[in-house]
Design an enzyme around this catalytic site. Structure first.
Site, short mmCIF file in Angstrom:
data_model
loop_
_atom_site.label_atom_id
_atom_site.label_comp_id
_atom_site.label_asym_id
_atom_site.label_seq_id
_atom_site.Cartn_x
_atom_site.Cartn_y
_atom_site.Cartn_z
N PRO A 172 5.95 -0.99 7.20
CA PRO A 172 5.01 -1.59 6.23
C PRO A 172 4.59 -0.66 5.11
O PRO A 172 3.41 -0.32 4.98
CB PRO A 172 3.83 -1.98 7.12
N CYS A 173 5.54 -0.33 4.25
CA CYS A 173 5.20 0.56 3.13
C CYS A 173 4.26 -0.11 2.15
O CYS A 173 3.66 0.57 1.30
CB CYS A 173 6.47 1.06 2.44
N HIS A 174 4.08 -1.44 2.28
CA HIS A 174 3.12 -2.11 1.40
C HIS A 174 1.68 -1.67 1.73
O HIS A 174 0.78 -1.87 0.93
CB HIS A 174 3.24 -3.63 1.50
#
Lengths: 217, 161
Positions: A172-174
């Site tokens: 989840p780089c968001h």
């Protein structure tokens, strides 16, 4: 004057029956899997973020790309860096597609499919692993992730590692934002990052850097 | 320049390979032989040098699989105490139409010896060059031309009888 036999052969060639390519493709994918030759299976999936390209090795999901990336380039990268045995084979991707659908619909908070992180190594892999630890609805900063990956001053390098995250959404780089309070970058573009952050209920900053907010480190 | 993803290789060559097989082994068995060809290709694919002529390579495999099927059929054939069936007579050779219908003509092609059969089908079903036919058959371009010439000659001898 053309030879009648050769003309007949050419005409006969044109009337040869056409194949059912889709059916043959499905059978081929199944047979390849059965014989242990399906090194990389890929499939497309619709999503609220547009069409996704998903790929999986026998170890796990190895790639998720948005349509901002060129499909041919993604497949060629997989052929080059994993194995040229790359086949369209949706069955292997069924669990991942199902879980993504649940996630986007707000019915799932954590993924339960094995991931194959082989497209990132060394520092980049540690960045992804640190990112994977950020829970649903949570946030962290590039600085914190760089520190967790063992390089507290490598903030820009952490940013780059996340920009080339091969497994968007699954890793989840968001959930990684600049300490300044701006939105930060995202390979899928700012709208997708914002959409994911809002899905998870945290609200999302605007992309503007000139909001006059305090700089928190 | 690396090998393309295998799916792209299939997309690029699958239709032509199947057309070759429909001509060589007949439409009924073409799908099965195509599957065998593509699985064999998939198995060997990672070992190929990036500069390989993939089209000639896949037809080499397809031709081998077609020959295997022809041999298997010949073994299954019940022996009879008669001379081998002559090629069917095609009316109107040299004078224009009528020409034989597709099934009859390809049946005749299928009864040719393996090298001639391969040369004729590769030339007319998929339009390979003489050089490419040589690569597929593992012979010189000249030898490929000769096989093709001989095959056509035999087919013509079946005309107008």
């Amino acid at each position: 004057m053309s030879d009648p036999l050769e003309t007949a052969l050419r005409d006969a060639a044109r009337s040869l029956p056409v194949a059912d390519a889709a059916g043959a493709g499905r059978r081929r994918a199944r047979r390849a899997a059965d014989e242990g030759l399906l090194d990389v299976a890929y499939a497309t999936a619709d999503s609220p973020l547009g069409p996704l390209l998903l790929a999986a090795t026998e170890r796990g999901v190895v790639r998720l790309a948005f349509d901002t990336a060129e499909r041919e380039a993604v497949l060629e990268q997989l052929a080059r860096r994993v194995s040229p045995r790359v086949l369209e084979a949706p069955t292997r991707l069924d669990p991942a597609r199902r879980q993504l659908e649940e996630f986007f619909a707000g019915r799932r908070r954590a993924f339960d499919v094995p991931l194959d992180l082989r497209l990132a190594d060394g520092f980049r892999r540690r960045v992804l692993e640190a990112t994977a630890a950020v829970p649903y609805g949570g946030r962290t900063t590039y600085t914190a992730v760089a520190g967790a990956a063992g390089s507290p001053r490598g903030v820009r390098a952490a940013g780059t590692a996340l920009a080339v995250n091969p497994l968007a959404v699954f890793v989840p780089c968001h959930r990684v934002l600049p300490a300044s309070g701006a939105l930060g970058g995202y390979a899928g573009g700012p709208e997708r990052k914002r959409w994911l952050l809002e899905l998870e209920g945290g609200g999302a900053p605007t992309a503007s850097r000139n909001d006059g907010g305090a700089t928190v480190r | 320049m690396a090998l393309p993803p295998f799916q792209r290789f299939v997309d690029r060559h699958g239709v032509a390979v199947r057309r070759f097989l429909a001509a060589s082994v007949g439409p009924t068995d073409a799908d099965d032989v195509l599957q065998e060809t593509m699985i064999a290709a998939l198995r060997a694919y990672p070992t190929l040098p990036a500069s390989t002529d993939l089209r000639a390579w896949v037809f080499t495999i397809a031709n081998r699989k077609a020959i295997d099927l022809h041999r298997a059929r010949a073994r299954r054939a019940v022996p009879v105490a008669t001379v081998p069936e002559p090629l069917p007579a095609f009316a109107g050779a040299g004078t224009g139409p009528p020409v034989p219908e597709e099934p009859e003509l390809w049946s005749a092609v299928r009864r040719l010896p393996p090298k001639m059969r391969a040369a004729v089908t590769l030339r007319f079903a998929v339009e390979l060059s003489h050089a490419e036919i040589g690569t597929v058959l593992g012979c010189s371009e000249e030898a490929a031309r000769r096989s093709l010439h001989e095959g056509l000659k035999r087919l013509r001898e079946g005309w107008d009888r």
